[in-house]
Design a protein around this motif. Structure first.
Motif, PDB file in Angstrom:
ATOM      1  N   TYR A  18       0.781  -1.667  -0.119  1.00 28.71           N
ATOM      2  CA  TYR A  18      -0.219  -0.113   0.319  1.00 28.71           C
ATOM      3  C   TYR A  18       0.541   0.938  -0.156  1.00 28.71           C
ATOM      4  CZ  TYR A  18      -3.051   3.618   1.418  1.00 28.71           C
ATOM      5  OH  TYR A  18      -3.867   4.599   1.359  1.00 28.71           O
ATOM      6  N   PRO A  20       0.158   4.966  -0.065  1.00 22.98           N
ATOM      7  CA  PRO A  20      -0.570   6.429  -0.473  1.00 22.98           C
ATOM      8  C   PRO A  20      -0.861   7.747  -0.843  1.00 22.98           C
ATOM      9  CG  PRO A  20       0.576   6.195   2.200  1.00 22.98           C
ATOM     10  CD  PRO A  20       1.015   5.387   1.537  1.00 22.98           C
ATOM     11  N   SER A  23      -2.856   7.506  -3.858  1.00 23.89           N
ATOM     12  CA  SER A  23      -4.102   7.660  -3.457  1.00 23.89           C
ATOM     13  C   SER A  23      -4.675   9.105  -3.096  1.00 23.89           C
ATOM     14  CB  SER A  23      -4.943   7.002  -1.752  1.00 23.89           C
ATOM     15  OG  SER A  23      -4.614   5.612  -1.653  1.00 23.89           O
TER      16      SER A  23
END
Length: 144
Positions: A18, A20, A23
């Motif tokens: 992941y 960020p 995003s």
């Protein structure tokens, strides 16, 4: 012969899975597009254009343009109910700008950013809250 599970590989993969940053940038780009789409819609409807900048207030303004009571915004916080309310508000906003139900469902609900760009920057004219032409801007019924 038993082999051990490659736990180190799994932990390394999960730790880097992941990121960020995409995003964050995607969210900022989406927010800017929504503001750019809603600002002229609000201006055409006689609402403050800067209302597009404030997240819950812009939903309130859309509900008012659709011709409904502002308290309807509370229903957006209830899962599944918010989908039905969003469709109802999209139909009301479409009527307020003289658009069909098909346009409202497809482009003001399903592909909202595209639809609001079309309404805001296109030739759509604001008819009245919820498409009612028989009211004054203050909401009083017109005398025939």
């Amino acid at each position: 012969m038993l082999t051990s599970f490659p736990l180190d590989d799994l932990i390394t993969t999960q730790a880097t899975a992941y990121d960020p940053v995409p995003s964050l940038f995607g969210g900022i780009i989406g927010y800017v597009l929504v503001v750019l789409a809603l600002w002229p819609v609000f201006t055409k409807a006689g609402k403050p254009g800067w209302g597009a900048l404030i997240p819950i207030y812009n939903t309130y303004l859309l509900v008012k343009i659709a011709g409904y009571h502002g308290a309807l915004v509370i229903l957006y916080f209830i899962p599944l109910v918010n989908i039905v309310v969003a469709i109802i508000v999209a139909l009301g906003v479409g009527r307020a700008f003289g658009r069909s139900a098909v346009f409202s469902i497809l482009l003001l609900w399903l592909f909202a950013i595209i639809g609001y760009f079309i309404v805001g920057y296109g030739r759509s004219q604001y008819v009245g809250p919820g498409g009612r032409r028989d009211t004054y801007p203050g909401g009083a019924p017109a005398v025939a």
